[in-house]
Design a protein around this motif. Structure first.
Motif, short mmCIF file in Angstrom:
data_model
loop_
_atom_site.label_atom_id
_atom_site.label_comp_id
_atom_site.label_asym_id
_atom_site.label_seq_id
_atom_site.Cartn_x
_atom_site.Cartn_y
_atom_site.Cartn_z
N ILE A 57 10.55 11.03 -0.77
CA ILE A 57 10.33 9.60 -0.61
C ILE A 57 8.84 9.29 -0.63
O ILE A 57 8.40 8.32 -1.25
N GLU A 58 8.04 10.12 0.03
CA GLU A 58 6.60 9.91 0.05
C GLU A 58 5.99 10.00 -1.35
O GLU A 58 5.05 9.29 -1.66
N GLN A 59 6.53 10.86 -2.19
CA GLN A 59 5.99 11.07 -3.54
C GLN A 59 6.57 10.12 -4.58
O GLN A 59 6.06 10.02 -5.68
N MET A 60 7.64 9.43 -4.21
CA MET A 60 8.33 8.57 -5.16
C MET A 60 7.46 7.37 -5.55
O MET A 60 6.90 6.72 -4.69
N PRO A 61 7.35 7.11 -6.84
CA PRO A 61 6.56 5.93 -7.25
C PRO A 61 7.28 4.65 -6.86
O PRO A 61 8.49 4.63 -6.70
N THR B 162 -3.56 4.91 2.40
CA THR B 162 -3.75 3.57 2.95
C THR B 162 -2.67 3.24 3.98
O THR B 162 -2.97 2.69 5.04
N LEU B 163 -1.43 3.60 3.69
CA LEU B 163 -0.36 3.38 4.67
C LEU B 163 -0.63 4.17 5.94
O LEU B 163 -0.41 3.68 7.04
N GLU B 164 -1.10 5.40 5.79
CA GLU B 164 -1.41 6.22 6.96
C GLU B 164 -2.52 5.58 7.79
O GLU B 164 -2.45 5.58 9.03
N LYS B 165 -3.53 5.01 7.14
CA LYS B 165 -4.60 4.31 7.87
C LYS B 165 -4.03 3.15 8.68
O LYS B 165 -4.41 2.94 9.83
N LEU B 166 -3.14 2.39 8.06
CA LEU B 166 -2.54 1.24 8.74
C LEU B 166 -1.67 1.69 9.92
O LEU B 166 -1.70 1.07 10.98
N GLU B 167 -0.90 2.75 9.72
CA GLU B 167 -0.07 3.28 10.81
C GLU B 167 -0.93 3.64 12.01
O GLU B 167 -0.61 3.27 13.15
N LYS B 168 -2.01 4.36 11.76
CA LYS B 168 -2.89 4.79 12.85
C LYS B 168 -3.60 3.61 13.49
O LYS B 168 -3.70 3.53 14.72
N TYR B 169 -4.09 2.70 12.68
CA TYR B 169 -4.85 1.56 13.20
C TYR B 169 -3.99 0.70 14.13
O TYR B 169 -4.42 0.31 15.21
N PHE B 170 -2.76 0.40 13.69
CA PHE B 170 -1.89 -0.47 14.47
C PHE B 170 -0.96 0.29 15.41
O PHE B 170 -0.20 -0.32 16.16
N PRO C 88 0.83 -1.21 0.00
CA PRO C 88 0.00 0.00 0.00
C PRO C 88 0.86 1.25 0.00
O PRO C 88 2.04 1.22 0.36
N ARG C 89 0.24 2.35 -0.41
CA ARG C 89 0.94 3.63 -0.42
C ARG C 89 0.01 4.71 0.12
O ARG C 89 -1.17 4.49 0.31
N GLY C 90 0.58 5.88 0.33
CA GLY C 90 -0.18 7.08 0.66
C GLY C 90 -1.15 6.95 1.81
O GLY C 90 -0.79 6.56 2.92
#
Length: 130
Positions: free
Chosen positions: A120-124, A59-67, A55-57
């Protein structure tokens, strides 16, 4: 902030993500499908992750917060310890692991670190095996 870029293949990093995601789900006594449903993530995305995508963007932020973990922890191969060890590096220092096996160490200004983080966040995501 200290960054350490380790030499790992693209496939190894993707597998680490799936293994960590699955482990974090089980630590919550939930299946990966249950967590994905709670977060509004499609089952197709889950299948893609299991097959090597990450996942990126948002979705990654959702996972960080959830866990309650960092992105580094989601991609680390050793979750029992901190994913990045300081090893005596000063703040705003990065280590770059080069393809030829060499390592470069650079001290950066806070502004340069912010630029690196944004870049890094914007890198494909790479499509080839590193």
């Amino acid at each position: 902030m200290i960054y350490s870029f380790l030499v790992k293949t693209y496939k190894e990093v993707n597998k680490m993500f799936w293994d960590n995601f699955e482990r974090l789900c089980h630590e919550q006594n939930k299946s990966p499908n249950a967590v994905a449903t709670e977060l509004g993530i499609s089952s197709g995305s889950l299948t893609a992750w299991k097959n090597g995508r990450v996942p990126r963007g948002v979705t990654l932020e959702k996972l960080e917060k959830y866990f309650n973990v960092t992105k580094a922890m989601l991609f680390s191969d050793n979750q029992k310890e901190k994913p990045i060890e300081n090893d005596g590096l000063e703040e705003n220092t990065i280590l770059l692991a080069l393809r030829d096996g060499g390592v470069k160490k650079r001290k950066l200004t806070s502004e340069q670190m912010e630029l690196i983080e944004k870049m890094i966040e914007q890198m494909p995501q790479a499509d080839d095996d590193l």
